[in-house]
Design a protein around this motif. Structure first.
Motif, PDB file in Angstrom:
ATOM      1  N   ASN A  84       0.839  -1.212   0.000  1.00 57.65           N
ATOM      2  CA  ASN A  84       0.000   0.000   0.000  1.00 57.65           C
ATOM      3  C   ASN A  84       0.870   1.256   0.000  1.00 57.65           C
ATOM      4  O   ASN A  84       0.610   2.219   0.737  1.00 57.65           O
ATOM      5  CB  ASN A  84      -0.928   0.014   1.223  1.00 57.65           C
ATOM      6  CG  ASN A  84      -1.952  -1.111   1.180  1.00 57.65           C
ATOM      7  OD1 ASN A  84      -2.545  -1.384   0.129  1.00 57.65           O
ATOM      8  ND2 ASN A  84      -2.150  -1.765   2.305  1.00 57.65           N
ATOM      9  N   THR A  85       1.870   1.250  -0.846  1.00 57.52           N
ATOM     10  CA  THR A  85       2.848   2.343  -0.836  1.00 57.52           C
ATOM     11  C   THR A  85       3.219   2.756  -2.251  1.00 57.52           C
ATOM     12  O   THR A  85       3.386   1.907  -3.129  1.00 57.52           O
ATOM     13  CB  THR A  85       4.125   1.917  -0.090  1.00 57.52           C
ATOM     14  OG1 THR A  85       3.779   1.399   1.186  1.00 57.52           O
ATOM     15  CG2 THR A  85       5.059   3.103   0.095  1.00 57.52           C
ATOM     16  N   ARG A  86       3.356   4.060  -2.471  1.00 58.67           N
ATOM     17  CA  ARG A  86       3.823   4.567  -3.761  1.00 58.67           C
ATOM     18  C   ARG A  86       4.648   5.811  -3.545  1.00 58.67           C
ATOM     19  O   ARG A  86       4.544   6.491  -2.503  1.00 58.67           O
ATOM     20  CB  ARG A  86       2.655   4.883  -4.692  1.00 58.67           C
ATOM     21  CG  ARG A  86       1.831   6.103  -4.308  1.00 58.67           C
ATOM     22  CD  ARG A  86       0.650   6.269  -5.234  1.00 58.67           C
ATOM     23  NE  ARG A  86      -0.134   7.462  -4.929  1.00 58.67           N
ATOM     24  CZ  ARG A  86      -0.172   8.551  -5.688  1.00 58.67           C
ATOM     25  NH1 ARG A  86       0.553   8.617  -6.799  1.00 58.67           N
ATOM     26  NH2 ARG A  86      -0.921   9.586  -5.365  1.00 58.67           N
ATOM     27  N   ILE A  87       5.475   6.136  -4.540  1.00 59.86           N
ATOM     28  CA  ILE A  87       6.290   7.352  -4.494  1.00 59.86           C
ATOM     29  C   ILE A  87       5.471   8.520  -5.026  1.00 59.86           C
ATOM     30  O   ILE A  87       4.870   8.429  -6.095  1.00 59.86           O
ATOM     31  CB  ILE A  87       7.578   7.185  -5.314  1.00 59.86           C
ATOM     32  CG1 ILE A  87       8.442   6.071  -4.741  1.00 59.86           C
ATOM     33  CG2 ILE A  87       8.373   8.496  -5.343  1.00 59.86           C
ATOM     34  CD1 ILE A  87       9.687   5.781  -5.563  1.00 59.86           C
ATOM     35  N   ASN A 129       1.056   6.420   1.658  1.00 57.85           N
ATOM     36  CA  ASN A 129       0.311   5.201   1.962  1.00 57.85           C
ATOM     37  C   ASN A 129      -0.973   5.242   1.150  1.00 57.85           C
ATOM     38  O   ASN A 129      -1.815   6.120   1.349  1.00 57.85           O
ATOM     39  CB  ASN A 129       0.013   5.118   3.458  1.00 57.85           C
ATOM     40  CG  ASN A 129      -0.676   3.832   3.850  1.00 57.85           C
ATOM     41  OD1 ASN A 129      -1.691   3.448   3.271  1.00 57.85           O
ATOM     42  ND2 ASN A 129      -0.151   3.164   4.869  1.00 57.85           N
ATOM     43  N   THR A 130      -1.144   4.300   0.216  1.00 55.35           N
ATOM     44  CA  THR A 130      -2.299   4.333  -0.677  1.00 55.35           C
ATOM     45  C   THR A 130      -3.588   3.915   0.023  1.00 55.35           C
ATOM     46  O   THR A 130      -4.668   4.116  -0.521  1.00 55.35           O
ATOM     47  CB  THR A 130      -2.065   3.411  -1.889  1.00 55.35           C
ATOM     48  OG1 THR A 130      -1.825   2.080  -1.426  1.00 55.35           O
ATOM     49  CG2 THR A 130      -0.882   3.887  -2.712  1.00 55.35           C
ATOM     50  N   ALA A 131      -3.484   3.340   1.216  1.00 56.18           N
ATOM     51  CA  ALA A 131      -4.684   2.923   1.949  1.00 56.18           C
ATOM     52  C   ALA A 131      -5.315   4.076   2.722  1.00 56.18           C
ATOM     53  O   ALA A 131      -6.537   4.249   2.718  1.00 56.18           O
ATOM     54  CB  ALA A 131      -4.352   1.777   2.900  1.00 56.18           C
ATOM     55  N   ASN A 132      -4.472   4.903   3.357  1.00 59.25           N
ATOM     56  CA  ASN A 132      -5.023   5.993   4.178  1.00 59.25           C
ATOM     57  C   ASN A 132      -4.623   7.386   3.705  1.00 59.25           C
ATOM     58  O   ASN A 132      -5.071   8.387   4.269  1.00 59.25           O
ATOM     59  CB  ASN A 132      -4.628   5.813   5.652  1.00 59.25           C
ATOM     60  CG  ASN A 132      -3.115   5.767   5.845  1.00 59.25           C
ATOM     61  OD1 ASN A 132      -2.346   6.353   5.087  1.00 59.25           O
ATOM     62  ND2 ASN A 132      -2.676   5.056   6.888  1.00 59.25           N
ATOM     63  N   GLY A 133      -3.782   7.465   2.665  1.00 56.51           N
ATOM     64  CA  GLY A 133      -3.407   8.750   2.101  1.00 56.51           C
ATOM     65  C   GLY A 133      -2.292   9.468   2.831  1.00 56.51           C
ATOM     66  O   GLY A 133      -1.867  10.551   2.410  1.00 56.51           O
ATOM     67  N   GLU A 134      -1.802   8.927   3.919  1.00 59.79           N
ATOM     68  CA  GLU A 134      -0.743   9.586   4.677  1.00 59.79           C
ATOM     69  C   GLU A 134       0.560   9.609   3.874  1.00 59.79           C
ATOM     70  O   GLU A 134       0.858   8.674   3.137  1.00 59.79           O
ATOM     71  CB  GLU A 134      -0.513   8.872   6.007  1.00 59.79           C
ATOM     72  CG  GLU A 134      -1.676   8.992   6.986  1.00 59.79           C
ATOM     73  CD  GLU A 134      -1.387   8.292   8.293  1.00 59.79           C
ATOM     74  OE1 GLU A 134      -0.297   7.663   8.396  1.00 59.79           O
ATOM     75  OE2 GLU A 134      -2.228   8.362   9.208  1.00 59.79           O
ATOM     76  N   THR A 135       1.321  10.685   4.043  1.00 58.85           N
ATOM     77  CA  THR A 135       2.592  10.822   3.335  1.00 58.85           C
ATOM     78  C   THR A 135       3.733  11.027   4.330  1.00 58.85           C
ATOM     79  O   THR A 135       3.527  11.507   5.448  1.00 58.85           O
ATOM     80  CB  THR A 135       2.566  12.010   2.363  1.00 58.85           C
ATOM     81  OG1 THR A 135       2.420  13.233   3.094  1.00 58.85           O
ATOM     82  CG2 THR A 135       1.406  11.869   1.375  1.00 58.85           C
ATOM     83  N   CYS A 136       4.920  10.641   3.901  1.00 54.47           N
ATOM     84  CA  CYS A 136       6.108  10.928   4.706  1.00 54.47           C
ATOM     85  C   CYS A 136       7.274  11.208   3.774  1.00 54.47           C
ATOM     86  O   CYS A 136       7.353  10.633   2.675  1.00 54.47           O
ATOM     87  CB  CYS A 136       6.427   9.778   5.661  1.00 54.47           C
ATOM     88  SG  CYS A 136       7.177   8.351   4.899  1.00 54.47           S
ATOM     89  N   LYS A 137       8.142  12.096   4.192  1.00 52.56           N
ATOM     90  CA  LYS A 137       9.308  12.480   3.410  1.00 52.56           C
ATOM     91  C   LYS A 137      10.552  11.938   4.082  1.00 52.56           C
ATOM     92  O   LYS A 137      10.772  12.179   5.271  1.00 52.56           O
ATOM     93  CB  LYS A 137       9.382  14.003   3.285  1.00 52.56           C
ATOM     94  CG  LYS A 137      10.554  14.506   2.454  1.00 52.56           C
ATOM     95  CD  LYS A 137      10.516  16.023   2.344  1.00 52.56           C
ATOM     96  CE  LYS A 137      11.675  16.562   1.506  1.00 52.56           C
ATOM     97  NZ  LYS A 137      11.632  18.045   1.406  1.00 52.56           N
ATOM     98  N   GLU A 138      11.365  11.210   3.329  1.00 56.62           N
ATOM     99  CA  GLU A 138      12.601  10.657   3.844  1.00 56.62           C
ATOM    100  C   GLU A 138      13.766  11.372   3.167  1.00 56.62           C
ATOM    101  O   GLU A 138      13.795  11.504   1.949  1.00 56.62           O
ATOM    102  CB  GLU A 138      12.673   9.153   3.585  1.00 56.62           C
ATOM    103  CG  GLU A 138      11.527   8.368   4.227  1.00 56.62           C
ATOM    104  CD  GLU A 138      11.603   6.888   3.937  1.00 56.62           C
ATOM    105  OE1 GLU A 138      12.677   6.419   3.489  1.00 56.62           O
ATOM    106  OE2 GLU A 138      10.595   6.190   4.159  1.00 56.62           O
ATOM    107  N   THR A 139      14.714  11.836   3.967  1.00 58.09           N
ATOM    108  CA  THR A 139      15.847  12.611   3.453  1.00 58.09           C
ATOM    109  C   THR A 139      17.146  11.845   3.656  1.00 58.09           C
ATOM    110  O   THR A 139      17.374  11.251   4.716  1.00 58.09           O
ATOM    111  CB  THR A 139      15.928  13.972   4.165  1.00 58.09           C
ATOM    112  OG1 THR A 139      14.691  14.684   3.968  1.00 58.09           O
ATOM    113  CG2 THR A 139      17.063  14.807   3.604  1.00 58.09           C
ATOM    114  N   TYR A 140      17.992  11.871   2.621  1.00 61.18           N
ATOM    115  CA  TYR A 140      19.264  11.158   2.657  1.00 61.18           C
ATOM    116  C   TYR A 140      20.351  12.055   2.059  1.00 61.18           C
ATOM    117  O   TYR A 140      20.058  13.112   1.481  1.00 61.18           O
ATOM    118  CB  TYR A 140      19.180   9.857   1.846  1.00 61.18           C
ATOM    119  CG  TYR A 140      18.082   8.924   2.295  1.00 61.18           C
ATOM    120  CD1 TYR A 140      18.297   8.011   3.312  1.00 61.18           C
ATOM    121  CD2 TYR A 140      16.821   8.957   1.689  1.00 61.18           C
ATOM    122  CE1 TYR A 140      17.292   7.146   3.724  1.00 61.18           C
ATOM    123  CE2 TYR A 140      15.811   8.102   2.095  1.00 61.18           C
ATOM    124  CZ  TYR A 140      16.054   7.202   3.118  1.00 61.18           C
ATOM    125  OH  TYR A 140      15.059   6.346   3.525  1.00 61.18           O
TER     126      TYR A 140
END
Length: 309
Positions: free
Chosen positions: A199-202, A218-229
């Protein structure tokens, strides 16, 4: 300008098998390929499901197929086909960057190319953090983090290839399950450095010259998170399906909703004398073994058609 009996467009499994079978019927055969001879299998490091050959890499398999067709008398030329026309006399004119070629019949075996996933920054970073071929680019991600988009056989196979180079592979699957074969899913689960996220997409990639952040939803609940590297410390590989390469014959054939050519069981399209074989046509299973079958059928039918003229 000489008129060939048969021009085959594409040198993948379908086109190469067609060339072999056509030569066995003593047809004058010319194969046109815009890039490297061999098609999509060249991008596959390990093939385990071609009958009679327990394990082989794509390059070796296609080199063997091409040599067999050449030994039978087929000719292979590099040329990108721009358009195919049906002439009033029933023959075909094939327009290429190097000029036209004329043939009584055509087998269209152009295959397909990778689809984009559609996230923001995908085009911008293609070749600089975004790739569509693990076999080609895995070496550039040694001991780095790699994200893989997709849930089918290709995504699973390429993720396993990448796991041999990357420090960690994160497989992002849009749905709550994978479409890949169970045996491949088991290999992913057994790999120590592969993480599966369902349930995940970029949503986007950002950075300067190279990506430095990735935003995931998260394609199930619409929540987003940003990961930095750190810039250049990770990459994204996209395996979300293939786009058939049929623009040059679109006016001569019927296409299904996904752009694949509709044929009958003999590979005949809606234009007499024009056949389609391999991944470019509408079919249930797209594998090397079915592509070679398509090519053999198309060439055999083309030989019968030529005899009837």
């Amino acid at each position: 300008m000489p008129t060939h009996d048969l021009v085959i467009v594409g040198s993948g499994p379908a086109g190469t098998a067609a060339a072999l079978y056509a030569r066995r019927q003593l047809l004058d055969v010319l194969v046109l390929e815009k890039a490297s001879y061999g098609g999509q299998p060249l991008l596959t490091s390990e093939i385990e499901n071609y009958p009679g050959i327990p394990k082989v890499n794509g390059y070796d398999l296609m080199e063997s197929m091409r040599k067999q067709a050449e030994d039978a008398g087929a000719r292979f030329n590099t040329a990108e086909v721009k358009h195919v026309y049906k002439r009033p006399d029933g023959a075909f004119s094939i327009a290429t960057h190097d000029g036209p070629t004329t043939s009584r019949m055509v087998i269209w075996a152009s295959g397909s190319a990778p689809r984009q996933a559609g996230f923001d920054g995908e085009t911008r970073f293609t070749g600089r953090g975004v790739s569509y071929c693990a076999t080609c680019d895995a070496m550039f991600y040694r001991k780095k983090l790699v994200f893989v988009c997709g849930g089918g056989n290709t995504a699973a196979e390429e993720a396993l290839v990448l796991s041999r180079f990357a420090s960690k592979v994160v497989l992002l699957v849009r749905k709550d399950h994978m479409r890949a074969q169970k045996s491949l899913q088991q290999k992913l689960q057994d790999a120590d450095n592969v993480e599966l996220r369902y349930n995940t997409r970029i949503l986007s990639l950002a950075g300067d010259e190279l990506p430095s952040s990735i935003t995931i939803q998260n394609t199930a609940n619409g929540e987003t998170c940003k990961e930095t590297y750190d810039e250049g410390s990770f990459g994204v590989f996209v395996f979300v399906g293939m786009q058939p390469q049929n623009d040059a014959v679109a006016e001569l054939v019927q296409l299904d909703a996904s752009g694949h050519i509709i044929t009958d069981e003999l590979m005949q399209t809606s234009t007499t004398g024009l056949y389609a074989a391999g991944d470019c046509r509408a079919k249930y299973l797209r594998q090397i073994v079915t592509a070679t079958s398509d090519g053999a059928i198309a060439a055999s039918r083309a030989a019968e058609y030529l005899t009837s003229l």
